[in-house]
Design an enzyme around this catalytic site. Structure first.
Site, PDB file in Angstrom:
ATOM      1  N   SER A   3      49.307  43.680  87.752  1.00  0.00           N
ATOM      2  CA  SER A   3      48.521  44.233  88.848  1.00  0.00           C
ATOM      3  C   SER A   3      47.558  43.181  89.386  1.00  0.00           C
ATOM      4  O   SER A   3      47.991  42.109  89.808  1.00  0.00           O
ATOM      5  CB  SER A   3      47.802  45.504  88.400  1.00  0.00           C
ATOM      6  OG  SER A   3      47.266  46.202  89.500  1.00  0.00           O
ATOM      7  N   HIS A  21      53.697  51.868  89.319  1.00  0.00           N
ATOM      8  CA  HIS A  21      52.941  50.626  89.189  1.00  0.00           C
ATOM      9  C   HIS A  21      52.646  50.306  87.718  1.00  0.00           C
ATOM     10  O   HIS A  21      52.169  51.149  86.968  1.00  0.00           O
ATOM     11  CB  HIS A  21      51.633  50.775  89.964  1.00  0.00           C
ATOM     12  CG  HIS A  21      50.782  49.554  90.011  1.00  0.00           C
ATOM     13  ND1 HIS A  21      51.193  48.378  90.599  1.00  0.00           N
ATOM     14  CD2 HIS A  21      49.515  49.319  89.544  1.00  0.00           C
ATOM     15  CE1 HIS A  21      50.224  47.477  90.507  1.00  0.00           C
ATOM     16  NE2 HIS A  21      49.207  48.023  89.862  1.00  0.00           N
ATOM     17  N   GLU A  31      56.530  52.110  93.452  1.00  0.00           N
ATOM     18  CA  GLU A  31      55.136  51.702  93.597  1.00  0.00           C
ATOM     19  C   GLU A  31      54.787  51.265  95.010  1.00  0.00           C
ATOM     20  O   GLU A  31      55.608  50.698  95.731  1.00  0.00           O
ATOM     21  CB  GLU A  31      54.762  50.636  92.573  1.00  0.00           C
ATOM     22  CG  GLU A  31      55.525  49.353  92.599  1.00  0.00           C
ATOM     23  CD  GLU A  31      54.925  48.383  91.577  1.00  0.00           C
ATOM     24  OE1 GLU A  31      53.748  48.011  91.751  1.00  0.00           O
ATOM     25  OE2 GLU A  31      55.623  48.023  90.629  1.00  0.00           O
TER      26      GLU A  31
END
Length: 292
Positions: free
Chosen positions: A142, A264, A234
């Site tokens: 991320s 995600h 995502e």
């Protein structure tokens, strides 16, 4: 077909959103939510002498001269080496390496990109420990995936020795939110609500230019080989696909692996999802190949 436990995980994530009005409250809420996927009992954070708070994670029967420098996710605001211990431990074990997990400085207390300064300092520290750059892979998820790319670019620009590769799990690379999946996958991804992304960007950048601050829009020449993993559900999917396209266009090597219907950073939930375990094992295979 995705794992039948995906629905269970989705329900859990929707029932336990990250809440709070201060950074400390948000961090505590996130840490509590991550307890649903506990690290193996043998996983440990070993403090180091690095100037940036960093911890070695050493699975059994791994080569200590091969290292994954890991940068945790959390939107540059939350997350820590502790919250990501399970993922990093399993990834290091699959890779046959130890990991250096970095507790880089977070916003808003430390203006962006202090985090990149810390990541570069941790890389320099590894080199000073006589760890060969050809035995180091930099990885993150991320925001940590975005920081991984920024760090690789910083290494290149500083003229430091190039590491063997990079692994990016669901990287956040574009602060402008221009990816099409921000719209097409809105509502499908239980990990990220696109409606809050603008607020997060404002908190992170504090008036800095989102285009100039986005690693996706930098010159991507001269990078080591990259492995990029993402889920098809995502909202940041296009960050991954565009990165791979741009690296290849710049003459570099990059591989994209997409898991159907996964959200995600699904890799952080290996106790729920066999897809997460498969992804970690495939990332480990990449690292083993890069480190020789």
């Amino acid at each position: 077909m995705p794992s039948p436990r995906l629905a269970e995980l989705t329900a859990y994530l929707k029932a336990t959103p990250i809440t709070g009005t201060t950074p400390a409250e948000l961090r505590a809420s996130f840490a509590a939510s991550m307890l649903v996927t506990p690290a193996p009992s043998e996983a440990r954070l070993e403090p180091t002498a690095c100037e940036v708070p960093s911890y070695f994670i050493t699975p059994p029967d791994t080569d200590p001269r091969r290292v994954i420098l890991y940068l945790h996710g959390g939107g540059y605001i939350i997350g820590s080496a502790e919250t990501h211990l399970e993922l990093v431990y399993r990834f290091a074990r699959a890779s046959g390496t130890r990991a250096l997990s970095v507790d880089y400085r977070l916003v808003p207390e430390h203006p962006f990109p202090a985090c990149r300064e810390d990541a570069l300092a941790a890389y320099r520290w590894l080199l000073a420990q006589d760890i060969a750059p050809a035995r180091i892979v930099i990885a993150g998820d991320s925001a940590g995936g975005g920081l991984t790319l920024s760090t690789l670019l910083g290494i290149r620009d500083a003229g430091l020795p190039t590491p063997a590769g990079g692994v990016l799990f669901s990287p956040w690379l574009d602060f402008t939110g221009s990816g099409e999946a921000m719209k097409t996958n809105a509502g499908r991804d239980p990990m990220i609500d696109p409606a809050f992304m603008g607020m997060m960007v404002s908190l992170i950048l504090q008036g800095q230019d989102p285009v100039k601050s986005s690693p996706l829009f930098e010159d991507l020449r001269g990078l080591p080989p990259l492995l990029v993993q993402a889920g098809s559900a995502e909202v940041l999917l296009d960050d991954s696909s565009r990165l791979v396209e741009k690296v290849k266009a710049a003459g570099g090597e990059a591989t994209l692996q997409v898991w159907e219907d996964m959200p995600h950073v699904f890799q952080v939930f290996p106790t729920f999802l066999p897809e997460a375990n498969e992804a970690i094992e495939r990332a480990g295979t990449f690292v083993r190949a890069r480190l020789g």
